[in-house]
Design an enzyme around this catalytic site. Structure first.
Site, mmCIF file in Angstrom:
data_model
loop_
_atom_site.group_PDB
_atom_site.id
_atom_site.type_symbol
_atom_site.label_atom_id
_atom_site.label_comp_id
_atom_site.label_asym_id
_atom_site.label_seq_id
_atom_site.Cartn_x
_atom_site.Cartn_y
_atom_site.Cartn_z
ATOM 1 C CE1 TYR A 14 -3.927 -2.115 0.185
ATOM 2 C CE2 TYR A 14 -2.771 -3.234 1.967
ATOM 3 C CZ TYR A 14 -3.800 -3.186 1.056
ATOM 4 O OH TYR A 14 -4.712 -4.201 0.998
ATOM 5 C CG HIS A 19 -7.296 4.829 0.989
ATOM 6 N ND1 HIS A 19 -8.057 5.968 1.146
ATOM 7 C CD2 HIS A 19 -8.112 3.809 1.379
ATOM 8 C CE1 HIS A 19 -9.257 5.645 1.603
ATOM 9 N NE2 HIS A 19 -9.317 4.350 1.753
ATOM 10 C CG ASN A 66 -12.638 0.348 5.717
ATOM 11 O OD1 ASN A 66 -12.186 1.368 5.202
ATOM 12 N ND2 ASN A 66 -13.243 -0.583 5.016
#
Length: 185
Positions: A14, A19, A66
């Site tokens: 990531y 994000h 999340n």
């Protein structure tokens, strides 16, 4: 005392994704403030230091986006810090790439990391610094936020990350109103 949380997803796969601009800002702050972010605490990589006599905690939640609220909730409750001294830095698809927006409080804007934080802190009343990542051209939001910046976007984002780090420092040094008038374009 300040807690500054940059949102992102943990793991090499990531790194550099849209994000993860919150993590990028924490890395920039780490360099600017001389605070190493390497300890695992509060479900986060964290660093602790001082800026102008104030204790500063830098957090990179390791919970995945999340569930970011779990990490921040633990840190806020441990330090018993007022929410106006908690600054959250994260990506915003509704802002053009590289645009910075500072707010004193507000809704999540549909950002799942912010949904988690607002739910667990039971409040929207904390400052945030948003960095624009733009909207997906094909409408696929998941692929967009987990995707990487183009070479052209990367130059803009690198500058935005530095400006966002300066904005956080300005909030701590001069207050949110000053930072909003200086950085909100």
């Amino acid at each position: 005392m300040y807690i500054i949380a940059g949102l992102g997803n943990p793991g090499k796969e990531y790194e550099g994704t849209r994000h993860n601009v919150g993590f990028m800002v924490i890395d920039a702050l780490s360099k600017k403030l001389g605070i190493e972010v390497s300890r695992l605490k509060f479900k986060s990589l964290m660093g602790e230091g001082h800026f102008k006599g104030e204790k500063v905690i830098l957090l990179k939640p390791q919970t995945f986006m999340n569930l970011s609220g779990e990490a921040l909730y633990d840190a806020v409750n441990f330090y018993k810090i007022p929410l106006e001294n908690v600054i959250v830095v994260y990506d915003d698809k509704d802002l053009e790439v590289g645009k910075i927006r500072i707010r004193r409080k507000g809704s999540s804007g549909g950002h799942n990391g912010m949904n988690s934080i607002i739910y667990l802190l039971n409040s929207e009343d904390f400052p945030r610094v948003r960095i624009g990542i733009g909207k997906p051209e094909d409408g696929d939001l998941v692929r967009h936020v987990l995707g990487r910046f183009s070479d052209e976007e990367k130059k803009v984002i690198d500058e935005a990350v530095e400006r966002a780090a300066e904005a956080v420092i300005d909030i701590m040094e001069n207050g949110i109103e000053h930072a909003m008038s200086r950085f909100n374009g």
